[in-house]
Design a protein around this motif. Structure first.
Motif, PDB file in Angstrom:
ATOM      1  N   MET A 147       0.843  -1.176   0.000  1.00  0.00           N
ATOM      2  CA  MET A 147       0.000   0.000   0.000  1.00  0.00           C
ATOM      3  C   MET A 147       0.884   1.233   0.000  1.00  0.00           C
ATOM      4  O   MET A 147       1.927   1.260   0.650  1.00  0.00           O
ATOM      5  N   ARG A 150       3.808   0.862  -9.542  1.00  0.00           N
ATOM      6  CA  ARG A 150       3.164  -0.441  -9.777  1.00  0.00           C
ATOM      7  C   ARG A 150       4.073  -1.360 -10.590  1.00  0.00           C
ATOM      8  O   ARG A 150       4.222  -2.544 -10.285  1.00  0.00           O
ATOM      9  N   PRO A 156      -0.003  -5.857  -7.672  1.00  0.00           N
ATOM     10  CA  PRO A 156      -0.988  -4.823  -7.350  1.00  0.00           C
ATOM     11  C   PRO A 156      -0.537  -3.962  -6.171  1.00  0.00           C
ATOM     12  O   PRO A 156       0.081  -4.456  -5.227  1.00  0.00           O
ATOM     13  N   VAL A 190      -2.210  -0.840  -3.702  1.00  0.00           N
ATOM     14  CA  VAL A 190      -3.339  -0.007  -3.316  1.00  0.00           C
ATOM     15  C   VAL A 190      -2.785   1.376  -2.966  1.00  0.00           C
ATOM     16  O   VAL A 190      -1.803   1.494  -2.227  1.00  0.00           O
ATOM     17  N   VAL A 238      -3.704   5.027  -1.210  1.00  0.00           N
ATOM     18  CA  VAL A 238      -4.607   5.754  -0.334  1.00  0.00           C
ATOM     19  C   VAL A 238      -4.224   7.219  -0.437  1.00  0.00           C
ATOM     20  O   VAL A 238      -3.144   7.629   0.015  1.00  0.00           O
ATOM     21  N   GLU A 248      -7.735   3.005 -10.663  1.00  0.00           N
ATOM     22  CA  GLU A 248      -6.390   2.890 -10.090  1.00  0.00           C
ATOM     23  C   GLU A 248      -6.272   2.100  -8.789  1.00  0.00           C
ATOM     24  O   GLU A 248      -5.234   2.165  -8.138  1.00  0.00           O
ATOM     25  N   ASN A 249      -7.283   1.365  -8.362  1.00  0.00           N
ATOM     26  CA  ASN A 249      -7.169   0.620  -7.115  1.00  0.00           C
ATOM     27  C   ASN A 249      -6.768   1.571  -5.982  1.00  0.00           C
ATOM     28  O   ASN A 249      -5.764   1.368  -5.301  1.00  0.00           O
ATOM     29  N   ALA A 250      -7.571   2.628  -5.834  1.00  0.00           N
ATOM     30  CA  ALA A 250      -7.246   3.684  -4.879  1.00  0.00           C
ATOM     31  C   ALA A 250      -8.486   4.166  -4.152  1.00  0.00           C
ATOM     32  O   ALA A 250      -9.610   4.030  -4.641  1.00  0.00           O
ATOM     33  N   LEU A 261     -10.895   0.514   2.629  1.00  0.00           N
ATOM     34  CA  LEU A 261     -10.184  -0.649   2.094  1.00  0.00           C
ATOM     35  C   LEU A 261     -11.059  -1.892   2.111  1.00  0.00           C
ATOM     36  O   LEU A 261     -10.965  -2.735   1.214  1.00  0.00           O
ATOM     37  N   LEU A 263     -13.057  -1.798  -1.012  1.00  0.00           N
ATOM     38  CA  LEU A 263     -12.314  -1.733  -2.275  1.00  0.00           C
ATOM     39  C   LEU A 263     -12.294  -3.113  -2.923  1.00  0.00           C
ATOM     40  O   LEU A 263     -11.938  -4.100  -2.284  1.00  0.00           O
ATOM     41  N   ARG A 298     -10.992  -6.286  -4.725  1.00  0.00           N
ATOM     42  CA  ARG A 298      -9.648  -6.889  -4.745  1.00  0.00           C
ATOM     43  C   ARG A 298      -9.111  -6.895  -6.167  1.00  0.00           C
ATOM     44  O   ARG A 298      -9.814  -7.287  -7.091  1.00  0.00           O
ATOM     45  N   ALA A 299      -7.848  -6.458  -6.295  1.00  0.00           N
ATOM     46  CA  ALA A 299      -7.210  -6.416  -7.630  1.00  0.00           C
ATOM     47  C   ALA A 299      -6.743  -7.783  -8.037  1.00  0.00           C
ATOM     48  O   ALA A 299      -6.468  -8.635  -7.256  1.00  0.00           O
TER      49      ALA A 299
END
Length: 164
Positions: A1, A86, A92, A94, A96, A136-138, A158, A161, A163-164
């Motif tokens: 993260m 990344r 992946p 995450v 924040v 963007e998995n954010a 989270l 969110l 899961r990627a």
């Protein structure tokens, strides 16, 4: 993260508190800056993209080498910076985004001591900021609340969110 945001958004404080709550490790991205970057910012000069690439590579490598959950504080202001992290992380990540108004962040920066980033560079940070997009998995968290509430908001976001 990766905890991201402009200077003074609370990446270090939030990262340490979040690590305590979750059992993860926290790594301050400031410690990964090349000496030249710190010297440049200490002189009140904004970093260029060229200045940032070695630092962003180190952030990604730190994530890639983690053997247990890791939180890294890194401004990651632009999409291309997050993409680079990344890529270097090899998996992946995450993000924040610790988000706050210029007034809130300037007030926080004015009270901290011993940091190389002067308040005079805050405008350049906001000018460079590209908030994360929906792909963007954010998550974005408002920092204008007590530290424990920020950590609670992150943990709740989270959980929601995908899961990627």
């Amino acid at each position: 993260m990766v905890l991201m945001g402009v200077a003074g958004s609370g990446k270090s404080s939030v990262g340490e508190a979040l690590a305590r709550r979750t059992g993860a490790l926290y790594s301050d991205g400031d410690d990964l800056h090349p000496r030249e970057n710190i010297e440049k910012m200490s002189r009140g000069e904004a970093l260029t993209d060229t200045d940032r690439w070695p630092w962003l590579t180190r952030v990604g490598e730190r994530l890639a080498g983690a053997t247990k959950p890791l939180i890294v504080g890194c401004s990651a202001l632009k999409r291309i910076y997050r993409d680079h992290i990344r890529q270097e992380a090899g998996g992946p990540v995450v993000f924040v985004h610790l988000s706050g108004s210029r007034a809130v962040i300037a007030a926080r920066m004015g009270t901290r001591t011993g940091h190389f980033m002067p308040t005079t560079l805050l405008d350049s940070q906001f000018a460079a900021l590209e908030p994360p997009g929906p792909d963007e998995n954010a998550v974005t968290i408002d920092i204008d609340q007590p530290l424990d509430a920020v950590v609670d908001a992150i943990l709740a976001a989270l959980r929601d969110l995908p899961r990627a």
